[in-house]
Design a protein around this motif. Structure first.
Motif, PDB file in Angstrom:
ATOM      1  N   ALA A 195       0.845  -1.190   0.000  1.00 58.46           N
ATOM      2  CA  ALA A 195       0.000   0.000   0.000  1.00 58.46           C
ATOM      3  C   ALA A 195       0.880   1.238   0.000  1.00 58.46           C
ATOM      4  O   ALA A 195       1.957   1.242   0.609  1.00 58.46           O
ATOM      5  N   ASP A 196       0.432   2.261  -0.699  1.00 52.86           N
ATOM      6  CA  ASP A 196       1.101   3.564  -0.710  1.00 52.86           C
ATOM      7  C   ASP A 196       0.116   4.579  -0.143  1.00 52.86           C
ATOM      8  O   ASP A 196      -0.838   4.986  -0.800  1.00 52.86           O
ATOM      9  N   HIS A 197       0.350   4.964   1.118  1.00 54.44           N
ATOM     10  CA  HIS A 197      -0.523   5.919   1.796  1.00 54.44           C
ATOM     11  C   HIS A 197       0.033   7.341   1.727  1.00 54.44           C
ATOM     12  O   HIS A 197      -0.458   8.227   2.428  1.00 54.44           O
ATOM     13  N   GLY A 198       1.037   7.549   0.888  1.00 59.45           N
ATOM     14  CA  GLY A 198       1.680   8.851   0.838  1.00 59.45           C
ATOM     15  C   GLY A 198       2.763   8.952   1.894  1.00 59.45           C
ATOM     16  O   GLY A 198       3.960   8.878   1.585  1.00 59.45           O
ATOM     17  N   THR A 202       4.392   0.623   2.146  1.00 59.13           N
ATOM     18  CA  THR A 202       4.582  -0.581   2.927  1.00 59.13           C
ATOM     19  C   THR A 202       4.341  -1.846   2.120  1.00 59.13           C
ATOM     20  O   THR A 202       3.537  -1.855   1.183  1.00 59.13           O
ATOM     21  N   PHE A 203       5.060  -2.895   2.503  1.00 61.22           N
ATOM     22  CA  PHE A 203       4.836  -4.244   1.986  1.00 61.22           C
ATOM     23  C   PHE A 203       4.537  -5.166   3.166  1.00 61.22           C
ATOM     24  O   PHE A 203       5.125  -5.019   4.239  1.00 61.22           O
ATOM     25  N   ARG A 222       4.553 -13.911  12.504  1.00 62.27           N
ATOM     26  CA  ARG A 222       3.237 -13.398  12.162  1.00 62.27           C
ATOM     27  C   ARG A 222       3.290 -12.179  11.253  1.00 62.27           C
ATOM     28  O   ARG A 222       2.341 -11.918  10.509  1.00 62.27           O
ATOM     29  N   VAL A 223       4.351 -11.397  11.313  1.00 65.40           N
ATOM     30  CA  VAL A 223       4.435 -10.153  10.543  1.00 65.40           C
ATOM     31  C   VAL A 223       5.864  -9.942  10.070  1.00 65.40           C
ATOM     32  O   VAL A 223       6.801 -10.076  10.856  1.00 65.40           O
ATOM     33  N   ILE A 224       6.023  -9.652   8.782  1.00 71.28           N
ATOM     34  CA  ILE A 224       7.245  -9.022   8.263  1.00 71.28           C
ATOM     35  C   ILE A 224       6.756  -7.891   7.368  1.00 71.28           C
ATOM     36  O   ILE A 224       6.316  -8.119   6.238  1.00 71.28           O
ATOM     37  N   ASN A 225       6.771  -6.688   7.891  1.00 73.65           N
ATOM     38  CA  ASN A 225       6.383  -5.509   7.129  1.00 73.65           C
ATOM     39  C   ASN A 225       7.635  -4.728   6.757  1.00 73.65           C
ATOM     40  O   ASN A 225       8.455  -4.418   7.628  1.00 73.65           O
ATOM     41  N   GLU A 226       7.774  -4.408   5.488  1.00 77.36           N
ATOM     42  CA  GLU A 226       8.886  -3.568   5.039  1.00 77.36           C
ATOM     43  C   GLU A 226       8.313  -2.177   4.788  1.00 77.36           C
ATOM     44  O   GLU A 226       7.575  -1.954   3.827  1.00 77.36           O
ATOM     45  N   ASP A 227       8.616  -1.243   5.686  1.00 81.87           N
ATOM     46  CA  ASP A 227       7.985   0.079   5.716  1.00 81.87           C
ATOM     47  C   ASP A 227       8.961   1.189   5.359  1.00 81.87           C
ATOM     48  O   ASP A 227      10.130   1.151   5.750  1.00 81.87           O
ATOM     49  N   ARG A 228       8.417   2.191   4.662  1.00 78.28           N
ATOM     50  CA  ARG A 228       9.127   3.441   4.416  1.00 78.28           C
ATOM     51  C   ARG A 228       8.217   4.573   4.877  1.00 78.28           C
ATOM     52  O   ARG A 228       7.111   4.736   4.354  1.00 78.28           O
ATOM     53  N   VAL A 229       8.693   5.340   5.850  1.00 79.33           N
ATOM     54  CA  VAL A 229       7.880   6.383   6.468  1.00 79.33           C
ATOM     55  C   VAL A 229       8.495   7.742   6.148  1.00 79.33           C
ATOM     56  O   VAL A 229       9.697   7.954   6.334  1.00 79.33           O
ATOM     57  N   VAL A 241      12.554   7.104   6.772  1.00 81.73           N
ATOM     58  CA  VAL A 241      13.100   5.944   7.475  1.00 81.73           C
ATOM     59  C   VAL A 241      12.571   4.678   6.815  1.00 81.73           C
ATOM     60  O   VAL A 241      11.386   4.561   6.513  1.00 81.73           O
ATOM     61  N   HIS A 242      13.478   3.765   6.541  1.00 83.49           N
ATOM     62  CA  HIS A 242      13.159   2.467   5.939  1.00 83.49           C
ATOM     63  C   HIS A 242      13.506   1.407   6.981  1.00 83.49           C
ATOM     64  O   HIS A 242      14.663   1.306   7.409  1.00 83.49           O
ATOM     65  N   PHE A 243      12.499   0.651   7.401  1.00 79.62           N
ATOM     66  CA  PHE A 243      12.753  -0.380   8.408  1.00 79.62           C
ATOM     67  C   PHE A 243      11.810  -1.553   8.216  1.00 79.62           C
ATOM     68  O   PHE A 243      10.780  -1.448   7.542  1.00 79.62           O
TER      69      PHE A 243
END
Length: 268
Positions: A19-22, A26-27, A47-54, A117-119
């Protein structure tokens, strides 16, 4: 299953939930939020592996968690963490922040400073419920991770795992799970021997360091193989589920021209 029997099931990057929320790109490797796929809801205790860019000056406002082991692995930029236990910290590349939510915590996470931030945010189901909430931070340099698998997270009951808030070595997790990380140079191959008891599960994820990409995977190229099993090729954002006999040896090789940042999970 014989000692050489290893099964691979690829998880292509462009098939992950995304999803791209602006403010957030996230993946989701597993079902999360509005993304649901019964084929990808859990693997072992993962249960979760989210690759996020904030985006700068944005983030996740204060919210609650219970009964999960939650950790953040920072790839680039800086992440500000505040929680109801009184922890206030900015973590950056090389840092891992582990929260054992237990009976309940509230926290917030924001991009700190002027850069995105990419985490990766990772959750596991604990083996024991109603644990007291705890918090840990660890730091690992790029040099430490160069061409070797460094233990980043390990079961809390493992020998030589410190339960101090800040310490050397892996962060403790209250689950039968470990996580290793490497920065793998072109032409290099690393072997990882799975534990020798119980049918083993593993998951290999190639971090998407070259930028947010919802299309066909690009960037670094990694080959994951094992004796007696046809290997799989992964690019950035790709992963692979692995089921193996105890004692099996996985080989992870850099088959491309770029350094690959690779995470390897092992669990019961």
């Amino acid at each position: 299953m014989s000692a050489a029997a290893v099964q691979f099931r690829p998880r292509p990057s462009n098939e992950r939930g995304n999803a791209d929320h602006g403010w957030l790109k996230t993946f989701h490797t597993f079902s999360f939020a509005d993304y649901y796929d019964p084929e990808h809801s859990a693997f072992g205790s993962l249960r979760v592996i989210n690759e996020d860019r904030v985006a700068p000056h944005t983030g996740f406002g204060t919210h609650g968690h219970r009964e999960f082991e939650i950790w953040s692995y920072v790839v680039a930029g800086e992440l500000q963490h505040n929680d109801s236990m009184g922890n206030k910290e900015v973590i950056k590349r090389g840092d891992v922040q582990m929260t054992s939510a237990g009976t309940g915590i509230r926290h917030s996470e924001y991009a700190h400073g002027e850069k995105q931030v990419h985490f990766l945010q990772i959750w596991a189901k604990p083996s024991t419920s109603s644990l007291p909430p705890t918090y840990y931070t660890r730091h690992f340099t790029d040099e430490e991770k160069k061409d070797t698998f460094v233990p980043i997270v390990a079961p809390a009951n493992s020998p030589n795992v410190s339960h101090d808030r800040e310490a050397a070595g892996p962060a403790p997790v209250h689950a039968p799970l470990s996580m290793h990380a490497t920065l793998l140079s072109p032409g290099r191959t690393l072997d990882h021997a799975l534990q020798t008891s119980g049918q083993r599960k593993a998951y290999v994820h190639v971090v998407q360091t070259s930028g947010y990409n919802t299309g066909e995977s690009a960037g670094a190229e990694v080959k994951v193989s094992a004796e007696g099993a046809e290997g799989v090729t992964l690019r950035e954002g790709d992963g692979v589920y692995i089921v193996a006999a105890p004692g099996s040896v996985l080989s992870v090789g850099n088959a491309g021209e770029k350094v690959a940042e690779v995470l390897l999970f092992e669990m019961d």
